[in-house]
Design a protein around this motif. Structure first.
Motif, PDB file in Angstrom:
ATOM      1  N   ASN A 121       4.427 -16.405   1.037  1.00 49.75           N
ATOM      2  CA  ASN A 121       5.846 -16.462   0.746  1.00 49.75           C
ATOM      3  C   ASN A 121       6.487 -15.097   0.987  1.00 49.75           C
ATOM      4  O   ASN A 121       5.830 -14.053   0.948  1.00 49.75           O
ATOM      5  CB  ASN A 121       6.098 -16.947  -0.684  1.00 49.75           C
ATOM      6  CG  ASN A 121       5.528 -15.990  -1.717  1.00 49.75           C
ATOM      7  OD1 ASN A 121       6.040 -14.898  -1.912  1.00 49.75           O
ATOM      8  ND2 ASN A 121       4.470 -16.422  -2.398  1.00 49.75           N
ATOM      9  N   THR A 122       7.775 -15.114   1.222  1.00 51.40           N
ATOM     10  CA  THR A 122       8.497 -13.904   1.603  1.00 51.40           C
ATOM     11  C   THR A 122       8.502 -12.867   0.495  1.00 51.40           C
ATOM     12  O   THR A 122       8.429 -11.663   0.767  1.00 51.40           O
ATOM     13  CB  THR A 122       9.943 -14.268   1.976  1.00 51.40           C
ATOM     14  OG1 THR A 122       9.920 -15.301   2.966  1.00 51.40           O
ATOM     15  CG2 THR A 122      10.671 -13.071   2.544  1.00 51.40           C
ATOM     16  N   VAL A 123       8.570 -13.309  -0.747  1.00 51.54           N
ATOM     17  CA  VAL A 123       8.618 -12.363  -1.864  1.00 51.54           C
ATOM     18  C   VAL A 123       7.328 -11.548  -1.948  1.00 51.54           C
ATOM     19  O   VAL A 123       7.357 -10.322  -2.108  1.00 51.54           O
ATOM     20  CB  VAL A 123       8.871 -13.115  -3.188  1.00 51.54           C
ATOM     21  CG1 VAL A 123       8.820 -12.160  -4.369  1.00 51.54           C
ATOM     22  CG2 VAL A 123      10.212 -13.831  -3.140  1.00 51.54           C
ATOM     23  N   SER A 124       6.191 -12.219  -1.835  1.00 49.58           N
ATOM     24  CA  SER A 124       4.913 -11.503  -1.905  1.00 49.58           C
ATOM     25  C   SER A 124       4.758 -10.537  -0.730  1.00 49.58           C
ATOM     26  O   SER A 124       4.246  -9.421  -0.909  1.00 49.58           O
ATOM     27  CB  SER A 124       3.749 -12.495  -1.930  1.00 49.58           C
ATOM     28  OG  SER A 124       3.732 -13.280  -0.747  1.00 49.58           O
ATOM     29  N   VAL A 125       5.194 -10.946   0.457  1.00 48.13           N
ATOM     30  CA  VAL A 125       5.118 -10.044   1.610  1.00 48.13           C
ATOM     31  C   VAL A 125       6.007  -8.823   1.400  1.00 48.13           C
ATOM     32  O   VAL A 125       5.596  -7.680   1.643  1.00 48.13           O
ATOM     33  CB  VAL A 125       5.521 -10.789   2.900  1.00 48.13           C
ATOM     34  CG1 VAL A 125       5.611  -9.824   4.079  1.00 48.13           C
ATOM     35  CG2 VAL A 125       4.517 -11.889   3.209  1.00 48.13           C
ATOM     36  N   PHE A 126       7.224  -9.033   0.909  1.00 48.21           N
ATOM     37  CA  PHE A 126       8.147  -7.922   0.701  1.00 48.21           C
ATOM     38  C   PHE A 126       7.616  -6.954  -0.354  1.00 48.21           C
ATOM     39  O   PHE A 126       7.649  -5.730  -0.161  1.00 48.21           O
ATOM     40  CB  PHE A 126       9.518  -8.461   0.275  1.00 48.21           C
ATOM     41  CG  PHE A 126      10.541  -7.392   0.018  1.00 48.21           C
ATOM     42  CD1 PHE A 126      11.158  -6.739   1.064  1.00 48.21           C
ATOM     43  CD2 PHE A 126      10.872  -7.040  -1.284  1.00 48.21           C
ATOM     44  CE1 PHE A 126      12.090  -5.752   0.832  1.00 48.21           C
ATOM     45  CE2 PHE A 126      11.805  -6.059  -1.534  1.00 48.21           C
ATOM     46  CZ  PHE A 126      12.413  -5.410  -0.465  1.00 48.21           C
ATOM     47  N   VAL A 127       7.124  -7.490  -1.466  1.00 39.48           N
ATOM     48  CA  VAL A 127       6.596  -6.621  -2.525  1.00 39.48           C
ATOM     49  C   VAL A 127       5.380  -5.841  -2.023  1.00 39.48           C
ATOM     50  O   VAL A 127       5.227  -4.636  -2.322  1.00 39.48           O
ATOM     51  CB  VAL A 127       6.239  -7.460  -3.768  1.00 39.48           C
ATOM     52  CG1 VAL A 127       5.505  -6.621  -4.806  1.00 39.48           C
ATOM     53  CG2 VAL A 127       7.491  -8.062  -4.379  1.00 39.48           C
ATOM     54  N   THR A 128       4.512  -6.488  -1.254  1.00 41.83           N
ATOM     55  CA  THR A 128       3.335  -5.800  -0.733  1.00 41.83           C
ATOM     56  C   THR A 128       3.724  -4.698   0.236  1.00 41.83           C
ATOM     57  O   THR A 128       3.148  -3.591   0.210  1.00 41.83           O
ATOM     58  CB  THR A 128       2.408  -6.807  -0.038  1.00 41.83           C
ATOM     59  OG1 THR A 128       2.103  -7.877  -0.931  1.00 41.83           O
ATOM     60  CG2 THR A 128       1.114  -6.143   0.392  1.00 41.83           C
ATOM     61  N   VAL A 129       4.690  -4.971   1.113  1.00 42.62           N
ATOM     62  CA  VAL A 129       5.141  -3.942   2.054  1.00 42.62           C
ATOM     63  C   VAL A 129       5.753  -2.752   1.313  1.00 42.62           C
ATOM     64  O   VAL A 129       5.480  -1.588   1.639  1.00 42.62           O
ATOM     65  CB  VAL A 129       6.150  -4.550   3.048  1.00 42.62           C
ATOM     66  CG1 VAL A 129       6.805  -3.460   3.890  1.00 42.62           C
ATOM     67  CG2 VAL A 129       5.449  -5.554   3.958  1.00 42.62           C
TER      68      VAL A 129
ATOM     69  N   ALA B  30       1.895   4.027   7.513  1.00 40.17           N
ATOM     70  CA  ALA B  30       0.573   3.430   7.711  1.00 40.17           C
ATOM     71  C   ALA B  30       0.310   2.329   6.682  1.00 40.17           C
ATOM     72  O   ALA B  30      -0.253   1.277   7.006  1.00 40.17           O
ATOM     73  CB  ALA B  30      -0.507   4.504   7.627  1.00 40.17           C
ATOM     74  N   GLY B  31       0.724   2.554   5.444  1.00 39.11           N
ATOM     75  CA  GLY B  31       0.548   1.522   4.433  1.00 39.11           C
ATOM     76  C   GLY B  31       1.383   0.293   4.691  1.00 39.11           C
ATOM     77  O   GLY B  31       0.927  -0.841   4.493  1.00 39.11           O
ATOM     78  N   ALA B  32       2.628   0.500   5.148  1.00 41.29           N
ATOM     79  CA  ALA B  32       3.475  -0.654   5.469  1.00 41.29           C
ATOM     80  C   ALA B  32       2.908  -1.447   6.640  1.00 41.29           C
ATOM     81  O   ALA B  32       3.039  -2.678   6.689  1.00 41.29           O
ATOM     82  CB  ALA B  32       4.892  -0.180   5.785  1.00 41.29           C
ATOM     83  N   LEU B  33       2.264  -0.774   7.599  1.00 42.67           N
ATOM     84  CA  LEU B  33       1.676  -1.467   8.742  1.00 42.67           C
ATOM     85  C   LEU B  33       0.517  -2.375   8.326  1.00 42.67           C
ATOM     86  O   LEU B  33       0.339  -3.462   8.884  1.00 42.67           O
ATOM     87  CB  LEU B  33       1.199  -0.454   9.778  1.00 42.67           C
ATOM     88  CG  LEU B  33       2.270   0.228  10.634  1.00 42.67           C
ATOM     89  CD1 LEU B  33       1.661   1.337  11.468  1.00 42.67           C
ATOM     90  CD2 LEU B  33       2.958  -0.787  11.541  1.00 42.67           C
ATOM     91  N   MET B  34      -0.278  -1.935   7.358  1.00 45.39           N
ATOM     92  CA  MET B  34      -1.454  -2.715   6.979  1.00 45.39           C
ATOM     93  C   MET B  34      -1.192  -3.612   5.774  1.00 45.39           C
ATOM     94  O   MET B  34      -2.104  -4.272   5.267  1.00 45.39           O
ATOM     95  CB  MET B  34      -2.617  -1.776   6.647  1.00 45.39           C
ATOM     96  CG  MET B  34      -2.304  -0.738   5.606  1.00 45.39           C
ATOM     97  SD  MET B  34      -3.771  -0.095   4.787  1.00 45.39           S
ATOM     98  CE  MET B  34      -4.195  -1.460   3.734  1.00 45.39           C
ATOM     99  N   ALA B  35       0.053  -3.679   5.308  1.00 48.45           N
ATOM    100  CA  ALA B  35       0.355  -4.457   4.108  1.00 48.45           C
ATOM    101  C   ALA B  35       0.106  -5.942   4.319  1.00 48.45           C
ATOM    102  O   ALA B  35      -0.555  -6.597   3.496  1.00 48.45           O
ATOM    103  CB  ALA B  35       1.808  -4.208   3.682  1.00 48.45           C
TER     104      ALA B  35
ATOM    105  N   LEU C  60       0.725 -16.591  -4.024  1.00 43.98           N
ATOM    106  CA  LEU C  60       0.965 -15.913  -2.752  1.00 43.98           C
ATOM    107  C   LEU C  60       1.306 -16.875  -1.626  1.00 43.98           C
ATOM    108  O   LEU C  60       1.785 -16.443  -0.575  1.00 43.98           O
ATOM    109  CB  LEU C  60      -0.275 -15.097  -2.347  1.00 43.98           C
ATOM    110  CG  LEU C  60      -0.688 -13.962  -3.285  1.00 43.98           C
ATOM    111  CD1 LEU C  60      -1.964 -13.305  -2.788  1.00 43.98           C
ATOM    112  CD2 LEU C  60       0.427 -12.936  -3.404  1.00 43.98           C
ATOM    113  N   GLY C  61       1.058 -18.171  -1.819  1.00 41.83           N
ATOM    114  CA  GLY C  61       1.282 -19.148  -0.762  1.00 41.83           C
ATOM    115  C   GLY C  61       2.749 -19.322  -0.440  1.00 41.83           C
ATOM    116  O   GLY C  61       3.648 -18.910  -1.181  1.00 41.83           O
TER     117      GLY C  61
END
Length: 388
Positions: free
Chosen positions: A321-329, A339-344, A368-369
């Protein structure tokens, strides 16, 4: 009056009460230990970035290229040979791309003060109000200093120049890249050695099967995602290159490389690319109509890629989901920068695969789905309707 004494639960014995309290204490201790481990891991990642980052990048590169090595081994090519060829090709591509972009980027860094003054001159009408506010603030500060009884001595810390900082960052990036490539080479050349060792360490047969399932699931997900995204970004770079040539922006191939690299950054990559193209477009063209065309074309290309092409190709392979991707980035970007944003996202893909195969982590995997996932309820597990 009906007798309900048989519905009352039997009182717990002292031994059962002690066991229940002991179990609750163990659960609380486990939660505290888990929180402490997570906090310690974050601190370790923050302070040991230079050591951990190339190791993680090397593992991800090995996971991405391992299906190719395994396919080459099926046709008779030894794993060390295919590993050397793949890693060498990857390294050469990075060096060639960096060398092609180093000239223009180096000139832009060296001329950064002059370019900034040119941008301010062309945007003077928009920045006049900001300058007036700044001047008023400085006047208030001067009046406050004059009214004070003691003169305050200001200490200014001299910062390193832009060129020196760029050279230092390039050296650090080169060291990280070298360690990443060497580690990926060793992992790919070893073949299935680590998989065999992992299966041998697992005590039970069910644990061995689960370990293999997680390992191949992570490898499949990472390789599909990174290879697919790389091909999509390469196509986007070629399209941006052609569009910038049509728009008349100098060094159009550099903007193709920028689009290729920046598009690995979810959310912020496209925005940063549009801003950079807009700044250099303002410096290049004299009229507003000509200056607005390159960033508009760049935005159009990245929007079509992000909203239509990538979702249609990846589909449900990346169920996040978009929220989990955004928070991880945001988190990895804060922790390790670009570098961290690239591998998030690859890191989040690994976590999702592990959660889907470990029952105790299924709740996190479901969170996370993606939002279009549906919960399927077995009819045999549904409760029977009560009579009215």
């Amino acid at each position: 009056m009906p007798d309900t004494s048989h519905n009352e639960p039997a009182p717990l014995t002292p031994e059962e009460t002690f066991r229940a309290e002991h179990l609750n204490q163990l659960v609380r201790i486990r939660r505290h230990l888990l929180t402490l481990v997570l906090f310690t891991t974050v601190l370790a990642c923050f302070f040991a970035k230079d050591v951990i980052l190339p190791i993680i990048l090397g593992l991800m590169l090995a996971l991405t290229l391992s299906p190719i090595v395994r396919g080459a081994r099926r046709i008779g090519v030894p794993a060390p040979v295919s590993a050397v060829l793949l890693v060498a090709s990857f390294g050469v591509a990075i060096v060639v791309g960096g060398y092609a972009a180093s000239g223009p980027i180096g000139n832009w860094i060296a001329q950064a003060p002059e370019l900034g003054e040119q941008v301010q001159a062309k945007l003077r009408g928009l920045t006049e109000s900001v300058e007036k506010v700044k001047e008023a603030t400085e006047e208030v500060g001067d009046i406050t200093e004059e009214a004070g009884s003691a003169r305050v001595q200001r200490v200014a810390i001299e910062q390193p120049g832009i060129l020196n900082s760029a050279v230092s960052n390039a050296a650090s990036a080169g060291t990280t890249l070298a360690v990443t490539l060497v580690l990926a080479l060793f992992l790919l050349a070893s073949g299935d050695m680590f998989r065999i060792k992992l299966v041998e360490v697992a005590p039970k047969l069910s644990d061995k099967k689960r370990a293999l399932k997680i390992m191949y699931g992570v490898e499949r997900a990472i390789s599909r995602y990174l290879l697919t995204i790389t091909l999509i970004n390469a196509g986007l770079g070629i399209v941006v290159w052609c569009l910038m040539m049509v728009a008349g922006l100098p060094k159009a191939y550099v903007w193709g490389l920028v689009a290729f690299v920046f598009n690995f950054l979810p959310f912020i990559g496209a925005v940063a690319g549009v801003i950079l193209v807009a700044l250099f477009s303002i410096l290049t063209f004299d009229t507003l109509g000509a200056a607005i065309l390159p960033p508009l074309l760049y935005l159009t290309a990245t929007s079509i890629e992000g909203q239509i092409i990538t979702p249609s190709i990846l589909g449900r392979r990346l169920e996040l989901n978009t929220v989990s991707v955004f928070v991880t980035v945001v988190f990895w970007g804060w922790l390790w920068g670009i570098a961290g944003a690239l591998m998030a996202v690859p890191f989040l893909v690994i976590v999702k695969v592990v959660c889907d195969n470990v029952p105790s982590m299924s709740m996190l995997g479901h969170f996370l789905g993606s939002s279009d996932m549906r919960v399927v309820v077995d009819e045999r597990e549904a409760p029977e309707p009560r009579p009215a």
